[in-house]
Design a protein around this motif. Sequence first.
Motif, PDB file in Angstrom:
ATOM      1  N   UNK A  99       0.806  -1.208   0.000  1.00 54.61           N
ATOM      2  CA  UNK A  99       0.000   0.000   0.000  1.00 54.61           C
ATOM      3  C   UNK A  99       0.846   1.267   0.000  1.00 54.61           C
ATOM      4  N   UNK A 100       2.138   1.091   0.158  1.00 51.29           N
ATOM      5  CA  UNK A 100       3.042   2.243   0.138  1.00 51.29           C
ATOM      6  C   UNK A 100       4.186   2.028  -0.840  1.00 51.29           C
ATOM      7  N   UNK A 101       3.992   1.116  -1.767  1.00 50.53           N
ATOM      8  CA  UNK A 101       5.050   0.760  -2.711  1.00 50.53           C
ATOM      9  C   UNK A 101       5.374   1.928  -3.626  1.00 50.53           C
ATOM     10  N   UNK A 102       6.628   2.273  -3.701  1.00 51.32           N
ATOM     11  CA  UNK A 102       7.053   3.309  -4.633  1.00 51.32           C
ATOM     12  C   UNK A 102       7.486   2.645  -5.936  1.00 51.32           C
ATOM     13  N   UNK A 103       7.448   3.413  -7.012  1.00 52.10           N
ATOM     14  CA  UNK A 103       7.684   2.846  -8.331  1.00 52.10           C
ATOM     15  C   UNK A 103       9.040   2.156  -8.432  1.00 52.10           C
ATOM     16  N   UNK A 104      10.037   2.695  -7.788  1.00 53.33           N
ATOM     17  CA  UNK A 104      11.383   2.133  -7.916  1.00 53.33           C
ATOM     18  C   UNK A 104      11.524   0.767  -7.264  1.00 53.33           C
ATOM     19  N   UNK A 105      10.558   0.375  -6.450  1.00 51.54           N
ATOM     20  CA  UNK A 105      10.643  -0.926  -5.777  1.00 51.54           C
ATOM     21  C   UNK A 105       9.606  -1.909  -6.287  1.00 51.54           C
TER      22      UNK A 105
END
Length: 125
Positions: A99-105
């Motif tokens: 729910x807090x995933x950033x694009x780079x990960x």
Amino acid sequence: VQLQASGGGLAQAGDSLKLSCALSQRTGSRIAMGWFRQAPGKEREFVAAIRWPGDNIYYADSVKGRFTISRDNRAATVFLQMNDLKPEDTAIYYCAAGFTTILSTMTTTRGYAHWGQGTQVTVSS
């Protein structure tokens, strides 16, 4: 938060399978869901992922053009349509959510806090 994956099974090379992953609950308005796979004796590897809103989509090079990830927002469910299956696609497929995933990960396991139990996909030649 629970993830329920289904749709795995036996297939022959060239066949198609469709995996589904249902998320039991969501927190916030942004969701990232991904598929990873792990073959015997190998590390878990990224397959495909989608984050919405915005529909940011990523694929591993090995499945581009053959696999398609999609989602049903109301049901918080993602699908992985796998076409032209190859024996090297044989693995346990895991779905994951964040729910807090950033694009780079999004293509890494550390981008996801919640994991399903896995579903076996076996492709014979």
